[in-house]
Design a protein around this motif. Structure first.
Motif, short mmCIF file in Angstrom:
data_model
loop_
_atom_site.label_atom_id
_atom_site.label_comp_id
_atom_site.label_asym_id
_atom_site.label_seq_id
_atom_site.Cartn_x
_atom_site.Cartn_y
_atom_site.Cartn_z
N GLY A 76 -0.11 -9.77 35.01
CA GLY A 76 -0.16 -7.97 33.27
C GLY A 76 1.26 -7.78 32.67
N ILE A 77 2.70 -7.73 33.98
CA ILE A 77 3.41 -7.06 32.73
C ILE A 77 4.22 -8.56 31.97
N PHE A 78 4.41 -9.90 33.00
CA PHE A 78 4.93 -10.66 32.03
C PHE A 78 3.93 -11.49 30.81
N PHE A 79 2.87 -10.71 31.09
CA PHE A 79 1.63 -11.18 29.76
C PHE A 79 2.06 -10.55 28.49
N SER A 80 2.57 -9.38 28.92
CA SER A 80 2.60 -7.59 27.98
C SER A 80 3.58 -8.61 27.40
N ILE A 81 4.76 -10.14 28.04
CA ILE A 81 6.06 -9.97 26.66
C ILE A 81 5.53 -11.16 25.87
N GLY A 82 4.39 -11.99 25.90
CA GLY A 82 3.52 -12.49 25.45
C GLY A 82 3.12 -12.07 24.10
N TYR A 83 2.26 -11.25 24.63
CA TYR A 83 1.63 -10.48 23.94
C TYR A 83 1.98 -9.57 22.56
N ALA A 100 -8.61 -15.93 16.85
CA ALA A 100 -8.14 -17.17 17.53
C ALA A 100 -6.95 -16.57 18.61
N ALA A 101 -6.08 -16.04 18.26
CA ALA A 101 -4.54 -15.62 19.22
C ALA A 101 -5.15 -15.09 20.41
N LEU A 102 -5.90 -13.79 20.17
CA LEU A 102 -6.45 -13.05 20.89
C LEU A 102 -7.15 -13.78 22.02
N LEU A 103 -8.09 -14.69 21.30
CA LEU A 103 -9.26 -15.76 22.29
C LEU A 103 -7.78 -16.57 22.91
N LEU A 104 -7.21 -17.52 22.59
CA LEU A 104 -6.63 -17.82 22.80
C LEU A 104 -5.30 -17.43 24.34
N PHE A 105 -5.07 -15.49 23.79
CA PHE A 105 -4.24 -14.98 24.66
C PHE A 105 -5.39 -14.84 26.31
N ALA A 106 -6.53 -14.54 25.57
CA ALA A 106 -7.74 -14.61 27.05
C ALA A 106 -7.81 -15.74 27.88
N ALA A 107 -7.76 -17.01 27.52
CA ALA A 107 -8.25 -18.24 27.92
C ALA A 107 -6.95 -18.45 28.37
N LEU A 108 -5.76 -17.96 28.05
CA LEU A 108 -4.14 -18.31 28.92
C LEU A 108 -4.27 -18.10 30.34
N TRP A 109 -4.48 -16.59 30.06
CA TRP A 109 -4.85 -15.42 31.62
C TRP A 109 -5.69 -15.69 32.61
N ALA A 121 0.65 -16.72 19.27
CA ALA A 121 0.19 -17.59 20.57
C ALA A 121 0.94 -18.40 21.17
N LEU A 122 2.53 -18.94 20.45
CA LEU A 122 3.16 -19.47 20.83
C LEU A 122 4.49 -18.89 21.97
N SER A 123 4.25 -17.53 22.06
CA SER A 123 4.51 -16.96 22.77
C SER A 123 4.12 -16.57 24.42
N SER A 124 2.48 -16.34 24.33
CA SER A 124 1.66 -16.42 25.40
C SER A 124 1.78 -17.91 25.95
N LEU A 125 1.96 -18.68 25.34
CA LEU A 125 2.15 -19.79 25.75
C LEU A 125 3.18 -20.65 26.47
N LEU A 126 4.74 -19.75 25.68
CA LEU A 126 5.45 -20.15 26.54
C LEU A 126 5.87 -19.21 27.92
N VAL A 127 4.85 -18.33 27.80
CA VAL A 127 5.01 -17.01 29.27
C VAL A 127 4.32 -17.78 30.39
N VAL A 128 3.15 -18.71 29.52
CA VAL A 128 2.65 -19.54 31.21
C VAL A 128 3.15 -21.07 31.93
N VAL A 129 3.87 -21.06 30.37
CA VAL A 129 4.42 -22.45 31.11
C VAL A 129 5.66 -21.50 31.46
N VAL A 130 6.65 -20.72 31.66
CA VAL A 130 8.10 -20.51 32.76
C VAL A 130 6.65 -19.94 33.74
#
Length: 247
Positions: A188-195, A13-22, A206-215
């Motif tokens: 890709g670099i930014f999202f790797s931080i959330g990853y 579920a967290a991986l799918l959320l990451f892909a959706a946010l990407w 999930a939370l770190s990926s959301l935070l990266v997207v919000v920023v």
């Protein structure tokens, strides 16, 4: 005996959320989600204005200096991505040692070896994606430098206005496309931080990926940089989306 698919339902579920946010972030920055123009769209217009201004200059040394700076920055990020990719492969070879360290850290549950290696491979994919984007951007900036030289002097524009404007348009579109691939590499670099949050737990992932997207969305749509760039633009300049076809 390892499971055929080592991820838990929470990991999936967290991986799918990451892909959706990407996908969502890419669509939003490209102007496909919000009517409000992004910082990238505003900078695309400035790139075109720069090329048009360059075409009217007799001496274009300043423009070649700018292009050199863009290539240098792109080359730096390409090299950094390649080093990070190499580090990930080295980490796979030290899996057991890393898992031993993780097991001693409070609040972190060390995953199974197969799960950990799966996560590392995902991180490798992110850095590989960034490397190819930066490398292609660097090549496009090289092409753009050649197209700069192909733009005829302004004094010759009256002889063949159509060819003059076509040369400007080619240089501008390649420059915008190079910037687009550079920004994709940065994504890709930014999202790797959330990853990285995935190495702690699916929830942190999930939370770190959301935070990266919000920023990133804040910087693209509500930052001081965006307001400054659009402050003197009116009409089409404040909302025009210049999106060249992707390679």
């Amino acid at each position: 005996m390892h499971r055929a698919f080592p991820l838990t339902s929470y990991d999936t579920a967290a991986l799918l959320l990451f892909a959706a946010l990407w996908a969502f972030y890419g669509a939003a920055v490209g102007g496909h989600v919000f009517r409000r123009s992004s910082l990238n769209v505003a900078m695309n217009r400035q790139r075109r204005i720069w090329i048009e201004t360059m075409a009217r200059r007799e001496l274009r040394m300043i423009d070649t200096s700018i292009m050199s700076g863009l290539q240098t920055g792109t080359g730096f990020f390409a090299s950094t991505s390649l080093f990070a990719l190499g580090g990930c492969f080295a980490l796979i070879g030290q899996t057991q040692q890393v898992l031993s360290v993780l097991s001693e850290i409070p609040f972190i549950h060390a995953p199974e070896r197969g799960v950990f290696e799966f996560k590392i491979i995902g991180l490798c994919c992110l850095f590989a994606y960034s490397f190819f984007k930066f490398a292609w951007s660097y090549r496009l900036f090289n092409y753009c430098s050649i197209l700069f030289g192909a733009v005829p002097p302004a004094m010759e524009a009256e002889h063949d206005r159509r060819a003059f404007e076509a040369a400007i348009n080619r240089a501008a579109r390649i420059n915008i496309l190079a910037g687009k691939h550079f920004n994709a590499g940065l994504r890709g670099i930014f999202f790797s931080i959330g990853y990285l949050g995935w190495f702690i737990s699916p929830l942190i992932f999930a939370l770190s990926s959301l935070l990266v997207v919000v920023v990133l969305l804040r910087r693209q749509f509500f930052s001081e940089a965006r307001r400054t760039i659009l402050s003197d633009q009116a009409g089409p300049g404040s909302g025009e989306s210049i999106r060249p076809e992707s390679q």
